[in-house]
Scaffold this motif. Structure first.
Motif: not given
Length: 309
Positions: A229-234, A185-190, A42-47, A5-12
Motif C-alpha cells: 500500500t505505502s510503497f505501492g501507491y507511490v 497519503l491523502g487517499s489512505q487517510i480518506g 498502516l499504509g497512511a503511517l508508512g507514507l 516506467s516498465l521497471l516500476r510497472l513490474f515491481l508494482l
C-alpha cells in the motif's frame, strides 16, 4: 513506456500480486473489515514516514479534500471488497479478476469521460474478459453462490479502480498537479476515515482477541500495509504522472501472473493450464490497449502535470 516506467510497472505488479496472498493469510483470522482498516492505517503511517524521510513536505496545495474522496474510491471501497472476496476466493482468482481494471477503465472512460473507444480497445476489452472468464470457469474452485459473490466483489473493486484513474486526472492533475506521495497519503487517510465506522461496528459486534493473533498474520498485515500500500501507491501515482491513467491501469494485467505465482509457491494453490491460456489472452489484451493511448492521456504524459516525488 521508457525502461524506468516498465521497471516500476513490474515491481508494482509483483507487490500488488502479493497483496492477495497477504489478504488470504489475514482475512480468515482478523476478518475482512479489520484487514482492510489495518491495511489503510498502516499504509497512511508508512507514507507519512516516507514523506518525512524524503523531506518532500506535506503540502496538499488546496487539494487535501480531493485526495480524501479519491481515497474512498481508490482504496477504501475496493480494499474492503477484495477483503470480503478473500474469504472465499484463492489469491490467484482475485488477482486474475483484478485484471479487469483496465477494461473497466476503458469502458468508464468512454461512457463518462469522453475517451475515444477505438476498435483496438474494443477487441482488447473482449479479449481480456474472455481470458478472465476462462481462468475463472476452468480453475480448480467450484462455481457456487459464495464464489459468485466473491467475483462480484472483485468486479466492484475493479470498477472503483477504473473510475479512480480518471478522477485522479480531473481532481488532481488538471488542477495543477500534486506530489504523488502526498496524493497517496491523502487517499489512505480518506480510506481510513471511511472505514473507521465499519471498524468500530465490527469490533463491537465481533470483538477480536488481538493478542492471540499469530505472528505470520501480523507479518502479512505489515507487508500489506507498508509494502503493497505505502510503497505501492507511490509507484502507482508516479506511473500516472509518467504515462497517464490508462497505461498505469495496465499494471493489473500483470498482477494475475504474480498473484498466481505467490499463491502457488506459498499457499499451495493449484495452477493449471487454464491459467496459462487465460493469462495469454490477457497479455494480448494488454498489448492491444497499450497500442492505443487517447489524446487526453498523451497530453497528460507530455505535460508531466503531476510533480515528481
Amino acid at each position: 513506456m521508457n525502461p524506468m516506467s516498465l521497471l516500476r510497472l513490474f515491481l508494482l505488479a509483483a507487490l500488488w500480486g502479493g497483496s492477495f496472498l497477504f489478504m488470504r493469510v489475514s482475512v480468515p483470522v482478523l476478518g475482512a473489515i479489520p484487514t482492510a482498516f489495518c491495511r489503510v492505517a498502516l499504509g497512511a503511517l508508512g507514507l507519512y514516514g516516507l514523506i518525512a524521510f524524503w523531506r518532500t513536505g506535506f503540502s496538499f496545495k488546496g487539494k487535501f479534500t480531493a485526495t480524501l474522496f479519491l481515497g474512498v474510491i481508490n482504496s477504501g471501497i475496493p480494499f474492503l471488497l477484495f477483503a470480503f472476496a478473500a474469504k472465499v476466493l484463492p489469491a490467484g482468482y482475485s488477482a486474475i479478476i483484478n485484471a479487469t481494471t483496465p477494461l473497466m477503465g476503458v469502458l468508464i472512460g468512454a461512457l463518462a469521460f469522453g475517451e475515444q473507444f477505438t476498435m483496438s480497445k474494443a477487441v482488447g476489452v473482449v479479449t481480456g474478459f474472455a481470458g478472465v472468464a476462462i481462468l475463472t470457469r476452468t480453475g480448480p474452485t467450484t462455481v457456487n453462490g459464495p464464489m459468485l459473490w466473491g467475483i462480484a466483489s472483485c468486479l466492484g473493486a475493479t470498477a472503483c479502480y477504473g473510475l479512480a484513474g480518471f478522477l485522479t486526472k480531473r481532481w488532481i492533475t488538471l488542477r495543477g498537479g500534486l506530489g504523488s506521495s502526498n496524493v497517496a497519503l491523502g487517499s489512505q487517510i480518506g480510506a481510513m476515515l471511511m472505514l473507521s465506522p465499519f471498524m468500530v461496528w465490527d469490533e463491537a459486534t465481533h470483538p477480536l482477541t488481538w493478542h492471540d493473533v499469530h505472528a505470520n498474520v501480523w507479518i502479512s498485515m505489515l507487508a500489506l500495509g507498508l509494502l503493497c500500500t505505502s510503497f505501492g501507491y507511490v509507484l502507482y501515482f508516479r506511473l500516472i504522472a509518467d504515462v497517464g491513467p490508462m497505461k498505469a491501469l495496465t499494471v493489473t494485467f500483470l498482477i494475475p501472473f504474480f498473484g498466481t505465482l505467490w499463491g502457488w509457491l506459498l499457499l499451495n494453490e493449484v495452477a493449471t493450464l487454464a491459467h496459462a491460456f487465460g493469462g495469454g489472452l490477457i497479455a494480448i489484451a494488454l498489448w492491444l490497449i497499450l497500442q492505443q493511448g487517447s489524446s487526453q492521456v498523451q497530453k497528460i504524459n507530455s505535460n508531466k502535470q503531476i510533480e515528481r516525488v
